[in-house]
Design a protein around this motif. Structure first.
Motif, mmCIF file in Angstrom:
data_model
loop_
_atom_site.group_PDB
_atom_site.id
_atom_site.type_symbol
_atom_site.label_atom_id
_atom_site.label_comp_id
_atom_site.label_asym_id
_atom_site.label_seq_id
_atom_site.Cartn_x
_atom_site.Cartn_y
_atom_site.Cartn_z
ATOM 1 N N THR A 5 -6.249 -0.045 3.528
ATOM 2 C CA THR A 5 -5.982 -1.149 2.600
ATOM 3 C C THR A 5 -6.552 -2.478 3.092
ATOM 4 O O THR A 5 -6.467 -3.484 2.390
ATOM 5 N N SER B 103 -10.605 3.021 -3.342
ATOM 6 C CA SER B 103 -9.371 2.739 -4.067
ATOM 7 C C SER B 103 -8.299 2.150 -3.146
ATOM 8 O O SER B 103 -7.522 1.285 -3.570
ATOM 9 N N THR B 104 -8.232 2.601 -1.898
ATOM 10 C CA THR B 104 -7.244 2.021 -0.988
ATOM 11 C C THR B 104 -7.658 0.606 -0.581
ATOM 12 O O THR B 104 -6.809 -0.282 -0.451
ATOM 13 N N ILE C 59 -6.494 -1.957 -2.970
ATOM 14 C CA ILE C 59 -5.079 -2.348 -2.910
ATOM 15 C C ILE C 59 -4.950 -3.697 -2.212
ATOM 16 O O ILE C 59 -4.180 -4.565 -2.625
ATOM 17 N N THR D 189 1.017 -2.988 1.706
ATOM 18 C CA THR D 189 0.682 -1.665 2.231
ATOM 19 C C THR D 189 1.926 -0.837 2.509
ATOM 20 O O THR D 189 1.899 0.394 2.429
ATOM 21 N N ASP D 190 3.027 -1.497 2.806
ATOM 22 C CA ASP D 190 4.239 -0.802 3.211
ATOM 23 C C ASP D 190 4.753 0.166 2.148
ATOM 24 O O ASP D 190 5.420 1.149 2.466
ATOM 25 N N SER D 191 4.431 -0.087 0.881
ATOM 26 C CA SER D 191 4.893 0.789 -0.194
ATOM 27 C C SER D 191 3.966 1.992 -0.404
ATOM 28 O O SER D 191 4.282 2.884 -1.196
ATOM 29 N N HIS D 192 2.834 2.018 0.299
ATOM 30 C CA HIS D 192 1.899 3.134 0.158
ATOM 31 C C HIS D 192 2.452 4.356 0.905
ATOM 32 O O HIS D 192 3.010 4.221 1.996
ATOM 33 N N PRO D 193 2.333 5.560 0.338
ATOM 34 C CA PRO D 193 2.887 6.754 1.003
ATOM 35 C C PRO D 193 2.264 7.042 2.364
ATOM 36 O O PRO D 193 2.862 7.750 3.177
ATOM 37 N N GLN D 194 1.074 6.505 2.626
ATOM 38 C CA GLN D 194 0.432 6.692 3.930
ATOM 39 C C GLN D 194 0.356 5.370 4.698
ATOM 40 O O GLN D 194 -0.592 5.099 5.419
ATOM 41 N N ALA D 195 1.399 4.579 4.565
ATOM 42 C CA ALA D 195 1.410 3.245 5.165
ATOM 43 C C ALA D 195 1.182 3.258 6.665
ATOM 44 O O ALA D 195 0.642 2.298 7.229
#
Length: 238
Positions: free
Chosen positions: A82, A107-108, A111, A45-51
């Protein structure tokens, strides 16, 4: 202690003024107890822009304890992202436990789904791609669901929090627990509107109103805790 495991992005989820103190809490008490599956999903999740939308791991640790204290078997979650808190719940529930997870964005959730499958708990999860209110109302159409849930977690759109509360107060059993996330709204609930971005003011207003209503709601025992972005724990009394 896992040296330097805490990332800068983790600090933005906490309201503690000292990043070093929050890092100490995470690396001393939280990360050493975090399962490998949760650690993997947190890193994904850390790489997601809305982490920063993910449940803070220290708040998750408290939720795990609450789930065990009420011997939760049937739970409901509004707002999945996520799936960190969803995975945490599924890992905590007994083998025949079930969590209904509701989110408008599948979609999230997908992930985190490979991690959930790898952890062997997908069978405990009933994911529903939908706005929350229609699902809650559908559940309430069936009498057996009234008081049929042990635990609820809400991390969805803030404007609807009170509407969720009124429905969850019928779905969660007496003695059960509802946890609301983001109830300090980055600390801005105590600040004037002029000091925060306009885009966050509607959420701040909704959270401020929720906090006042929960404080006055004699049907619940409450505790507001400065973990993550602020969580409020409600125990249903009647």
């Amino acid at each position: 202690m896992a040296k330097d495991e805490a990332k800068a992005s983790d600090f933005s989820k906490g309201l503690l003024q000292s990043g070093e103190l929050y890092k100490y809490i995470l690396e001393t008490s939280v990360y050493p107890r975090e399962s490998e599956a949760l650690k993997e999903l947190r890193n994904v999740t850390d790489s997601h822009p809305q982490a920063t939308m993910a449940t803070a791991p220290d708040a998750g640790q408290l939720m795990e304890m609450l789930l065990k204290l009420v011997n939760a078997r049937k739970t409901i979650e509004l707002g999945v992202f996520t799936g960190y808190s969803l995975l945490l719940t599924a890992l905590t529930l007994p083998e025949d436990g079930k969590v209904i997870g509701i989110d408008v964005n599948r979609s999230t959730y997908e992930i985190g789904l490979p991690v959930i499958k790898k952890a062997g708990v997908e069978h405990k999860i009933d994911f529903r791609e939908s706005e929350a209110l229609p699902v809650l109302d559908e559940l309430l159409n069936h009498e057996e669901n009234e008081g049929g849930f042990d635990f609820g977690y809400v991390d969805a759109d803030k404007v609807s929090y009170w509407k969720y509360h009124e429905r969850l107060m019928r779905l969660i059993k007496v003695g059960g627990i509802i946890v609301y996330d983001n109830t300090l709204w980055g600390g801005s609930v105590a600040e004037p509107d002029s000091s925060i971005p306009e885009s966050r003011r509607e959420g701040k207003k909704a959270i401020h109103e929720l906090n006042k209503k929960l404080s006055a709601d004699k049907r619940v025992q409450i505790s507001q805790v400065a973990l993550g972005d602020g969580i409020t724990i409600c125990r249903r009394l009647c």
